[in-house]
Structure formats: structure tokens, C-alpha cells
Design an enzyme around this catalytic site. Structure first.
Site, PDB file in Angstrom:
ATOM      1  N   PHE A 173     -19.103  23.529 -22.885  1.00  0.00           N
ATOM      2  CA  PHE A 173     -18.368  22.547 -23.697  1.00  0.00           C
ATOM      3  C   PHE A 173     -19.247  21.415 -24.206  1.00  0.00           C
ATOM      4  O   PHE A 173     -18.894  20.756 -25.181  1.00  0.00           O
ATOM      5  CB  PHE A 173     -17.165  21.977 -22.937  1.00  0.00           C
ATOM      6  CG  PHE A 173     -17.489  21.483 -21.557  1.00  0.00           C
ATOM      7  CD1 PHE A 173     -18.070  20.246 -21.362  1.00  0.00           C
ATOM      8  CD2 PHE A 173     -17.214  22.279 -20.461  1.00  0.00           C
ATOM      9  CE1 PHE A 173     -18.383  19.801 -20.085  1.00  0.00           C
ATOM     10  CE2 PHE A 173     -17.520  21.845 -19.176  1.00  0.00           C
ATOM     11  CZ  PHE A 173     -18.107  20.606 -18.996  1.00  0.00           C
TER      12      PHE A 173
ATOM     13  N   GLY B 132     -20.271  21.129 -28.068  1.00  0.00           N
ATOM     14  CA  GLY B 132     -19.425  20.541 -29.094  1.00  0.00           C
ATOM     15  C   GLY B 132     -18.783  19.224 -28.702  1.00  0.00           C
ATOM     16  O   GLY B 132     -18.102  18.597 -29.494  1.00  0.00           O
ATOM     17  N   HIS B 133     -18.996  18.762 -27.445  1.00  0.00           N
ATOM     18  CA  HIS B 133     -18.333  17.543 -26.954  1.00  0.00           C
ATOM     19  C   HIS B 133     -19.329  16.651 -26.245  1.00  0.00           C
ATOM     20  O   HIS B 133     -19.296  16.560 -25.017  1.00  0.00           O
ATOM     21  CB  HIS B 133     -17.193  17.927 -26.017  1.00  0.00           C
ATOM     22  CG  HIS B 133     -16.207  16.841 -25.781  1.00  0.00           C
ATOM     23  ND1 HIS B 133     -16.324  15.929 -24.767  1.00  0.00           N
ATOM     24  CD2 HIS B 133     -15.068  16.526 -26.433  1.00  0.00           C
ATOM     25  CE1 HIS B 133     -15.288  15.107 -24.783  1.00  0.00           C
ATOM     26  NE2 HIS B 133     -14.508  15.459 -25.786  1.00  0.00           N
ATOM     27  N   PHE B 134     -20.145  16.006 -26.796  1.00  0.00           N
ATOM     28  CA  PHE B 134     -20.515  15.883 -28.206  1.00  0.00           C
ATOM     29  C   PHE B 134     -21.982  16.226 -28.308  1.00  0.00           C
ATOM     30  O   PHE B 134     -22.728  15.873 -27.402  1.00  0.00           O
ATOM     31  CB  PHE B 134     -20.254  14.466 -28.702  1.00  0.00           C
ATOM     32  CG  PHE B 134     -18.803  14.053 -28.548  1.00  0.00           C
ATOM     33  CD1 PHE B 134     -17.841  14.504 -29.437  1.00  0.00           C
ATOM     34  CD2 PHE B 134     -18.401  13.246 -27.491  1.00  0.00           C
ATOM     35  CE1 PHE B 134     -16.506  14.109 -29.303  1.00  0.00           C
ATOM     36  CE2 PHE B 134     -17.079  12.871 -27.350  1.00  0.00           C
ATOM     37  CZ  PHE B 134     -16.123  13.296 -28.241  1.00  0.00           C
TER      38      PHE B 134
ATOM     39  N   VAL C 107     -20.358  14.534 -23.162  1.00  0.00           N
ATOM     40  CA  VAL C 107     -19.394  13.931 -22.249  1.00  0.00           C
ATOM     41  C   VAL C 107     -18.428  15.028 -21.795  1.00  0.00           C
ATOM     42  O   VAL C 107     -17.979  15.830 -22.613  1.00  0.00           O
ATOM     43  CB  VAL C 107     -18.604  12.803 -22.954  1.00  0.00           C
ATOM     44  CG1 VAL C 107     -17.527  12.235 -22.047  1.00  0.00           C
ATOM     45  CG2 VAL C 107     -19.530  11.700 -23.425  1.00  0.00           C
TER      46      VAL C 107
END
Length: 150
Positions: free
Chosen positions: A46, A49-51, A56
């Protein structure tokens, strides 16, 4: 009780990579409380894409980690646990206090507020280096796997 490793956790929870969010159980008091940990590494999928420029852990995953720790608390000593599943029923008072980033170890502290045969209300918090990162109260229910699929 000594800590419980990932193989034991996988014998209790149905979750698997990439959605298994508990690495180790440090302490458990049946029907009362659990302390478990998750080590977040830069390789978590994750984070792409986050971020991308400021990774985070999504808050929803911190709450899911609390729920998984709570499910372990509910299921760890049930004699028929291979035929049952825990459903997350509600989330209340979710609060996010600080970001969790790659390299952090999340410590899940979850206590049972109300424990009945197949229902439980849990209060939990996520700690990183002794500071509260997230907290929530949630309810869960244990159902038969047969009933869960119908």
C-alpha cells in the site's frame, strides 16, 4: 503466556498476505486483553500509492489491525474455531493521532469491554514508540462459517 508467532496467528485468523496485519502476540489474557504487534516495512504494497513521496499507513489498516488482534482475543481458545469466523460489526470513536510510517512497529493494545458467547465490544489503541497513533472502540460477532457463506 509466552509470545505467539506468525504460524500460531495463522492457525487462529483466516487472513493472509497482504491483509494479515498481526505479526506476533506478546501477551493475552483470555476474554480480557491482548497485546500484539505489526512491523510495517517499506515493502508493504500500500505504500506505493499511499503516498509515493510520503508513505503513511492508511488509518483504515490500523483499525483493521486492532480488529484482527481483537479477533485473536475472541478466537484463540475456542474449541471449534476452524468452523467459525469473526465479523467486524461496528467502529466507534475512531481517532488518528500520529502517522505510522515505514520502519514503525505498531503495538496493538485491545481490551474486551463486554464479552458474551458470540459477541464482543472491544476498545483498542495503536502505539508507536509509546505514543498513541490511533484508537477506536469496535464490536465483533463470531458466526459459523456455514452461516457466513449463506
Amino acid at each position: 503466556m509466552p509470545g505467539r508467532d506468525i504460524e500460531w496467528i495463522k492457525s487462529v485468523l483466516p487472513h493472509r498476505y497482504p491483509f494479515l496485519l498481526v505479526d506476533r502476540v506478546e501477551d493475552i489474557v483470555p476474554e480480557k486483553k491482548i497485546v500484539a504487534v505489526k512491523n510495517f516495512t517499506a515493502n508493504e504494497p500500500f505504500f506505493q500509492g499511499h503516498f509515493p513521496d510520503h508513505p503513511v499507513v492508511p488509518g483504515v489498516l490500523l483499525i483493521e489491525g486492532l480488529a484482527q488482534a481483537g479477533a485473536i482475543l475472541l478466537m484463540h481458545n475456542r474449541p471449534d474455531r476452524e468452523n467459525e469466523v469473526v465479523y467486524f460489526m461496528s467502529i466507534e470513536r475512531a481517532r488518528f493521532r500520529r502517522p505510522v510510517t515505514p520502519g514503525d512497529q505498531a503495538v496493538y493494545e485491545v481490551e474486551a469491554i463486554r464479552f458474551r458467547k458470540n459477541h464482543c465490544k472491544l476498545k483498542g489503541r495503536v502505539l508507536v514508540r509509546g505514543q498513541v497513533a490511533a484508537e477506536a472502540t469496535c464490536s465483533s460477532a463470531i458466526v459459523s462459517r456455514d452461516r457466513a457463506t449463506s
